[in-house]
Design a protein around this motif. Structure first.
Motif, short mmCIF file in Angstrom:
data_model
loop_
_atom_site.label_atom_id
_atom_site.label_comp_id
_atom_site.label_asym_id
_atom_site.label_seq_id
_atom_site.Cartn_x
_atom_site.Cartn_y
_atom_site.Cartn_z
N VAL A 205 0.86 -1.18 0.00
CA VAL A 205 0.00 0.00 0.00
C VAL A 205 0.90 1.23 0.00
O VAL A 205 2.04 1.19 0.46
N PRO A 206 0.42 2.35 -0.53
CA PRO A 206 1.22 3.58 -0.52
C PRO A 206 1.58 4.00 0.90
O PRO A 206 0.85 3.73 1.86
N GLU A 207 2.73 4.66 1.02
CA GLU A 207 3.23 5.02 2.35
C GLU A 207 2.31 5.98 3.09
O GLU A 207 2.36 6.06 4.32
N ARG A 208 1.42 6.68 2.39
CA ARG A 208 0.53 7.62 3.08
C ARG A 208 -0.47 6.89 3.98
O ARG A 208 -1.06 7.50 4.87
N PHE A 209 -0.66 5.58 3.75
CA PHE A 209 -1.57 4.81 4.60
C PHE A 209 -0.86 4.20 5.81
O PHE A 209 -1.50 3.49 6.59
N LEU A 210 0.43 4.46 5.96
CA LEU A 210 1.19 3.83 7.03
C LEU A 210 0.62 4.18 8.40
O LEU A 210 0.64 3.36 9.32
N ILE A 242 10.20 1.10 4.02
CA ILE A 242 9.46 1.61 2.86
C ILE A 242 10.33 1.39 1.62
O ILE A 242 11.53 1.68 1.64
N ASP A 243 9.73 0.88 0.56
CA ASP A 243 10.46 0.71 -0.69
C ASP A 243 10.81 2.09 -1.25
O ASP A 243 9.91 2.87 -1.58
N PRO A 244 12.11 2.41 -1.36
CA PRO A 244 12.48 3.76 -1.83
C PRO A 244 12.15 4.03 -3.29
O PRO A 244 12.11 5.18 -3.71
N THR A 245 11.90 2.97 -4.07
CA THR A 245 11.58 3.14 -5.49
C THR A 245 10.10 3.40 -5.69
O THR A 245 9.71 4.34 -6.40
N THR A 246 9.26 2.57 -5.08
CA THR A 246 7.81 2.69 -5.27
C THR A 246 7.12 3.48 -4.17
O THR A 246 5.95 3.82 -4.30
N ARG A 247 7.85 3.75 -3.08
CA ARG A 247 7.27 4.45 -1.92
C ARG A 247 6.05 3.71 -1.40
O ARG A 247 5.02 4.30 -1.07
#
Length: 372
Positions: A205-210, A242-247
């Motif tokens: 999931v996108p990091e904004r949902f962390l 967090i995956d630094p490529t896909t965030r």
């Protein structure tokens, strides 16, 4: 003369048309009034009920086994026996493969004979030492020989144990890749063993949902193999990086798979549900938007019959045609559900249907036949 006759006929036709239009208007007005003699609008009503809503995060995930291992040999040798079939369920400790061990068995027999001989030497020299005939040095030498013989037996037994491959845990054996008599060595995959009693579903999931994802949250997963089935589970872990490529961040959920329908490697759609709640819900057809205002028409019973009263509302989520109401309505309120485009504030209403009763999804909304 003919001209006057033509004009007279034309006048009669226009008079008939005017009378027809007047009669039609009077009939239409009577129908709209419903025989009451008033200006009423035909609408359908809906009683506000409760529905379950939740904030949903959607993602794609890959199913994995609870435990998975490639069955391989520790040593190079010929397969003497296979004790499993492809797709079979095995228990922890069951023997899967036996490799040829004739040479090791012969060496073990020799080592055990040597061990027994050194044991007898210790017993004999111990007796001589107790009588003072033999020195303590001879007894120590005999003890050392016995220890070496015992170590050799244990080493050979360990090598023979390496030729017996056992299941490290209970699970299902995949397709067999070898046959009896085949030479295998370390790294050669004999078969795969999977424990699928629990499925580990990994999705990103996108990091904004962390900040809103945590262990214990409910997930619902679907697979194209079983389009009508919903598999429920819960979040067990959130990756520490967090995956630094896909965030994106990887989330792992556990799904009970006692029935065995799910298999490792399946692609699944995931719904992560949070803030699950019961809220008032209304059909989307009842909502009126004007500029930045959102409202519905509440039905109030008065002496002369029901009238429409405008009520401003605050909306939330939308699920299957039903819209969450966060503010402005209470359970049990009756609103106009169909025909809102003809309703005016304070206008008289004629209800075309009985308000829907009962709560929960699965009840059919009675919309009636509203005026078009």
């Amino acid at each position: 003369m003919q001209r006057w006759l033509f004009l007279a006929a034309t006048g009669v036709i226009f008079a008939i048309m005017a009378i027809a239009v007047a009669v039609r208007a009077m009939t239409s007005g009577g129908e709209q009034a419903g025989g009451w003699g008033g200006d009423q609008t035909l609408v359908s009503a809906y009683t506000v009920q409760s529905e379950t809503f939740a904030d949903v995060v959607e993602a794609l995930g890959t199913a994995g086994a609870n435990e998975s291992v490639n069955v391989t040999a520790k040593v190079s040798d010929v397969i003497a026996r296979l004790d499993f079939d492809s797709g079979a369920h095995v228990e922890e400790g069951d023997i899967l493969v036996e490799l040829a061990d004739a040479e090791e068995a012969a060496g073990l027999s020799e080592a055990r004979a040597t061990l027994r001989e050194t044991q007898r030497d210790i017993t004999r020299i111990q007796d001589l030492t107790d009588r003072g005939v033999a020195s303590r040095t001879r007894l120590d030498e005999a003890q050392a020989a016995y220890d070496r013989a015992r170590a050799r037996v244990e080493a050979i037994e360990a090598r023979m144990a390496d030729r017996i491959i056992r299941a490290p845990f209970s699970g299902v054996i995949g397709l067999r890749n070898v046959s009896v008599g085949e030479l295998v060595g370390p790294g050669d995959v004999i078969a795969q063993l999977d424990d699928t009693s629990i499925i580990k579903l990994d999705f990103t999931v996108p990091e904004r949902f962390l900040s809103v994802i945590e262990a214990g949250q409910t997930v619902r997963a679907r697979s194209s193999a079983f389009p009508d089935a919903v598999f429920s589970g819960e979040v067990s872990q959130v990756d520490s990086r967090i995956d630094p490529t896909t965030r994106t961040v990887t989330v792992r959920a556990l799904i009970d798979n006692e029935a065995g329908r799910l298999r490792p490697g399946m692609l699944m759609t995931v719904e992560l549900r949070r803030d699950e709640r019961e809220s008032p819900a209304i059909p989307g057809s009842s909502i009126v938007r004007f500029d930045e205002q959102t409202f519905v028409y509440l039905i109030e019973d008065r002496e002369n019959g029901p009238v429409a009263v405008r009520r401003d509302i605050e909306l939330g989520l939308r699920i299957a045609g039903m819209v969450e109401v966060r503010r402005g309505l209470e359970l049990g309120d009756q609103i106009v559900s169909e025909g809102v485009h003809r309703v005016r504030e304070g206008g008289a209403l004629r209800i075309a249907n009985a308000p829907a009763q009962g709560g929960g999804r699965g009840l059919e909304i009675q919309t009636g036949e509203a005026a078009q």
